[in-house]
Design a protein around this motif. Structure first.
Motif, PDB file in Angstrom:
ATOM      1  N   TYR A  28       6.368  -4.974  -4.643  1.00 52.81           N
ATOM      2  CA  TYR A  28       5.777  -3.928  -4.002  1.00 52.81           C
ATOM      3  C   TYR A  28       6.246  -2.674  -4.312  1.00 52.81           C
ATOM      4  O   TYR A  28       7.236  -2.343  -4.991  1.00 52.81           O
ATOM      5  CB  TYR A  28       6.160  -3.775  -2.351  1.00 52.81           C
ATOM      6  CG  TYR A  28       5.574  -4.938  -1.780  1.00 52.81           C
ATOM      7  CD1 TYR A  28       4.376  -5.039  -1.117  1.00 52.81           C
ATOM      8  CD2 TYR A  28       6.294  -6.242  -1.618  1.00 52.81           C
ATOM      9  CE1 TYR A  28       4.004  -6.246  -0.262  1.00 52.81           C
ATOM     10  CE2 TYR A  28       6.206  -7.365  -0.957  1.00 52.81           C
ATOM     11  CZ  TYR A  28       4.858  -7.352  -0.403  1.00 52.81           C
ATOM     12  OH  TYR A  28       4.478  -8.421   0.423  1.00 52.81           O
ATOM     13  N   GLU A  29       4.942  -1.889  -4.675  1.00 53.30           N
ATOM     14  CA  GLU A  29       5.174  -0.590  -5.388  1.00 53.30           C
ATOM     15  C   GLU A  29       4.278   0.532  -4.476  1.00 53.30           C
ATOM     16  O   GLU A  29       3.298   0.183  -3.918  1.00 53.30           O
ATOM     17  CB  GLU A  29       4.551  -0.530  -6.673  1.00 53.30           C
ATOM     18  CG  GLU A  29       5.210  -1.487  -7.669  1.00 53.30           C
ATOM     19  CD  GLU A  29       4.517  -1.478  -8.935  1.00 53.30           C
ATOM     20  OE1 GLU A  29       5.191  -2.056 -10.114  1.00 53.30           O
ATOM     21  OE2 GLU A  29       3.359  -0.909  -8.995  1.00 53.30           O
ATOM     22  N   PHE A  30       4.949   1.813  -4.341  1.00 57.79           N
ATOM     23  CA  PHE A  30       4.135   2.586  -3.685  1.00 57.79           C
ATOM     24  C   PHE A  30       4.729   3.895  -3.982  1.00 57.79           C
ATOM     25  O   PHE A  30       5.757   4.146  -4.255  1.00 57.79           O
ATOM     26  CB  PHE A  30       4.165   2.544  -2.078  1.00 57.79           C
ATOM     27  CG  PHE A  30       5.643   2.440  -1.550  1.00 57.79           C
ATOM     28  CD1 PHE A  30       6.225   3.515  -1.219  1.00 57.79           C
ATOM     29  CD2 PHE A  30       6.219   1.005  -1.384  1.00 57.79           C
ATOM     30  CE1 PHE A  30       7.622   3.221  -0.528  1.00 57.79           C
ATOM     31  CE2 PHE A  30       7.391   0.854  -0.818  1.00 57.79           C
ATOM     32  CZ  PHE A  30       8.068   2.013  -0.318  1.00 57.79           C
ATOM     33  N   ASP A  31       3.825   5.201  -3.717  1.00 62.09           N
ATOM     34  CA  ASP A  31       4.377   6.503  -3.927  1.00 62.09           C
ATOM     35  C   ASP A  31       4.924   6.942  -2.788  1.00 62.09           C
ATOM     36  O   ASP A  31       5.053   6.263  -1.811  1.00 62.09           O
ATOM     37  CB  ASP A  31       3.137   7.309  -4.356  1.00 62.09           C
ATOM     38  CG  ASP A  31       2.529   6.965  -5.764  1.00 62.09           C
ATOM     39  OD1 ASP A  31       3.424   6.378  -6.885  1.00 62.09           O
ATOM     40  OD2 ASP A  31       1.351   6.881  -6.022  1.00 62.09           O
ATOM     41  N   ALA A  32       5.455   8.369  -2.726  1.00 63.92           N
ATOM     42  CA  ALA A  32       5.900   8.852  -1.559  1.00 63.92           C
ATOM     43  C   ALA A  32       4.820   8.574  -0.277  1.00 63.92           C
ATOM     44  O   ALA A  32       3.811   8.995  -0.637  1.00 63.92           O
ATOM     45  CB  ALA A  32       6.344  10.335  -1.794  1.00 63.92           C
TER      46      ALA A  32
ATOM     47  N   ALA B 189      -1.336   4.194   0.061  1.00 65.26           N
ATOM     48  CA  ALA B 189      -1.550   3.085  -0.985  1.00 65.26           C
ATOM     49  C   ALA B 189      -0.480   2.077  -1.396  1.00 65.26           C
ATOM     50  O   ALA B 189       0.864   2.990  -1.614  1.00 65.26           O
ATOM     51  CB  ALA B 189      -1.953   3.739  -2.306  1.00 65.26           C
ATOM     52  N   ILE B 190      -0.567   1.152  -0.948  1.00 64.36           N
ATOM     53  CA  ILE B 190       0.783  -0.029  -1.381  1.00 64.36           C
ATOM     54  C   ILE B 190       0.029  -1.023  -2.177  1.00 64.36           C
ATOM     55  O   ILE B 190      -0.975  -1.634  -1.955  1.00 64.36           O
ATOM     56  CB  ILE B 190       1.142  -0.885   0.006  1.00 64.36           C
ATOM     57  CG1 ILE B 190       1.357   0.348   1.130  1.00 64.36           C
ATOM     58  CG2 ILE B 190       2.220  -1.593  -0.371  1.00 64.36           C
ATOM     59  CD1 ILE B 190       2.765   1.035   1.041  1.00 64.36           C
ATOM     60  N   ARG B 191       0.888  -1.334  -3.294  1.00 64.07           N
ATOM     61  CA  ARG B 191       0.615  -2.273  -4.235  1.00 64.07           C
ATOM     62  C   ARG B 191       1.501  -3.392  -4.494  1.00 64.07           C
ATOM     63  O   ARG B 191       2.651  -3.141  -4.457  1.00 64.07           O
ATOM     64  CB  ARG B 191       0.579  -1.723  -5.739  1.00 64.07           C
ATOM     65  CG  ARG B 191      -0.592  -0.272  -5.911  1.00 64.07           C
ATOM     66  CD  ARG B 191      -0.397   0.239  -7.176  1.00 64.07           C
ATOM     67  NE  ARG B 191       0.782   0.940  -7.001  1.00 64.07           N
ATOM     68  CZ  ARG B 191       1.091   2.194  -6.800  1.00 64.07           C
ATOM     69  NH1 ARG B 191       0.154   2.826  -6.064  1.00 64.07           N
ATOM     70  NH2 ARG B 191       2.327   2.661  -6.762  1.00 64.07           N
ATOM     71  N   LEU B 192       0.966  -4.668  -4.497  1.00 58.60           N
ATOM     72  CA  LEU B 192       1.713  -5.938  -4.596  1.00 58.60           C
ATOM     73  C   LEU B 192       1.296  -6.394  -5.913  1.00 58.60           C
ATOM     74  O   LEU B 192       0.217  -6.680  -6.153  1.00 58.60           O
ATOM     75  CB  LEU B 192       1.095  -7.037  -3.366  1.00 58.60           C
ATOM     76  CG  LEU B 192       1.625  -8.470  -3.365  1.00 58.60           C
ATOM     77  CD1 LEU B 192       3.029  -8.335  -3.495  1.00 58.60           C
ATOM     78  CD2 LEU B 192       0.941  -8.991  -2.402  1.00 58.60           C
ATOM     79  N   VAL B 193       2.290  -6.568  -6.435  1.00 61.74           N
ATOM     80  CA  VAL B 193       2.165  -7.199  -8.064  1.00 61.74           C
ATOM     81  C   VAL B 193       2.912  -8.609  -8.158  1.00 61.74           C
ATOM     82  O   VAL B 193       3.977  -8.602  -7.995  1.00 61.74           O
ATOM     83  CB  VAL B 193       2.800  -6.126  -8.668  1.00 61.74           C
ATOM     84  CG1 VAL B 193       2.743  -6.574 -10.354  1.00 61.74           C
ATOM     85  CG2 VAL B 193       2.340  -4.807  -8.416  1.00 61.74           C
TER      86      VAL B 193
END
Length: 381
Positions: free
Chosen positions: A59-63, A117-121
């Protein structure tokens, strides 16, 4: 267990619900809910012949803005399973195989100025992965949440969305997996009194993607708007199913999905089910699906269903249309000096424009438009 539990339901309200995968019979592909799905392409998710592989999801996300948190919930957390009780074997499998869920929580009365925004990679399609996400939107909060999925994966996952009283959620899900990805997902939304959700579901990537979205209402005045945009290339199977379950009075729903297909064996499936129960007087609902076939060899299946148990409704209807690329529109544009390749792009852009404009994130709208045009350019090369 009695054989009666496995009898085909005569109404959507009788569909088996269980957290235990053993309660569901083995899939054969003859079941109504699975007859369009190529089970052999699910890489063991359908028959249990898989090797579970940990560490394949990142999982990736900015502040994150104030009032929005991202964390984990272990088995036994009362929130997990409070919204979604699996309707099918793979959803139950994902529930049982996931020991920790991801929780995205929005505090009551929080109103972030910018989208979250949340990214699932996915980190690889060898071996099966399982996931569980819980989205919690507190009372009177208002937020836009973008969940993106990219990379390679073989994934079965559940997503629970709890929208509390008076809250408003705009949920944008973008599925742009790598070409080898396989996913079977169940996303369930529960709306509190006077709560509203606008869900925009975008599906572009993956080898096989099957997404089931269901909605129910916990109080009067709930509103659900479900929009979908999908584009299938040669060999892709994209399947979208919805079940909007109206159980309480004076609630509203609208479902509008559009898909484009090009290339040999491109296959899309849309099945929209709306159930209006006897107690759900004053319901107002409509669903529509439109498909645009851009080339020979592509197939779109579209099945709207409406089940009504009361005559006291404000409105209820459905529609479906599937057609080939409009040569008259193409001729009209070309007669005005627009090259054929650009004319095709304009027609498809116009077909999707209404749904893309539902996304309240300009950069994402632009990116999706560019992705669709790139696919059309590749096909015409």
């Amino acid at each position: 267990m009695t054989t009666q539990a496995f009898a085909p339901p005569t109404t959507k309200s009788e569909v088996l619900r269980s957290y235990d995968v053993a309660d569901f019979p083995a899939l054969t592909g003859l079941e109504e809910d699975w007859r369009f799905t190529p089970l052999k392409r699910l890489r063991g998710l359908a028959d249990g012949k898989f090797t579970a592989t940990a560490g394949k999801l990142r999982y990736e996300f900015d502040a994150l803005p104030e009032g929005v948190t991202f964390g984990g919930a272990h088995e036994g957390d009362p929130r997990i399973g409070s919204v979604l009780t699996p309707f099918d074997r793979i959803s139950a499998l994902a529930h049982g195989e996931t020991s920790e869920a991801v929780v995205i929580a929005v505090a009551p009365e929080t109103r972030p100025a910018e989208p979250v925004a949340i990214r699932l990679v996915g980190q690889g399609a060898d071996g099966a992965s399982f996931g569980h996400t819980f989205v919690e939107v507190g009372r009177f909060a208002e937020v836009t949440l973008v969940l993106e999925q990219t990379g390679s994966v073989t994934l079965a996952d559940n997503v629970e969305v709890e929208v509390a009283e008076g809250a408003k959620l705009t949920l944008v899900t973008v599925t742009d997996w790598a070409s080898d990805a396989v996913q079977a997902q169940h996303l369930r939304i529960r709306l509190g009194r006077d709560a509203k959700v606008t869900h925009v579901q975008v599906t572009l990537g993956g080898d096989l993607v099957r997404q089931f979205t269901s909605v129910d209402y916990a109080g009067r005045g709930g509103e659900a708007e479900l929009y979908g945009l999908y584009f299938a290339d040669a060999g892709q199977h994209q399947e979208h199913r919805q079940l909007v379950d109206h159980t309480v009075p004076d609630c509203r729903s609208y479902v509008g999905y559009r898909g484009a297909l090009q290339g040999d064996s491109a296959h899309t499936v849309w099945v929209g089910d709306v159930l209006i129960r006897a107690a759900a007087t004053g319901t107002d609902t409509y669903e529509i699906n439109r498909n645009l076939l851009l080339s020979d060899g592509a197939r779109a299946d579209s099945v709207p269903n409406l089940e009504i148990e009361t005559g006291e409704v404000a409105g209820a209807g459905h529609a479906s249309a599937t057609g080939r690329f409009d040569d008259e529109q193409l001729f009209y544009l070309m007669a005005r000096g627009i090259p054929e390749t650009e004319a095709r792009k304009l027609v498809v852009r116009g077909f999707f424009a209404e749904l893309i404009n539902k996304i309240p994130v300009e950069a994402l709208r632009d990116r999706l438009g560019e992705t669709i045009e790139a696919r059309l350019s590749k096909a015409g090369a």
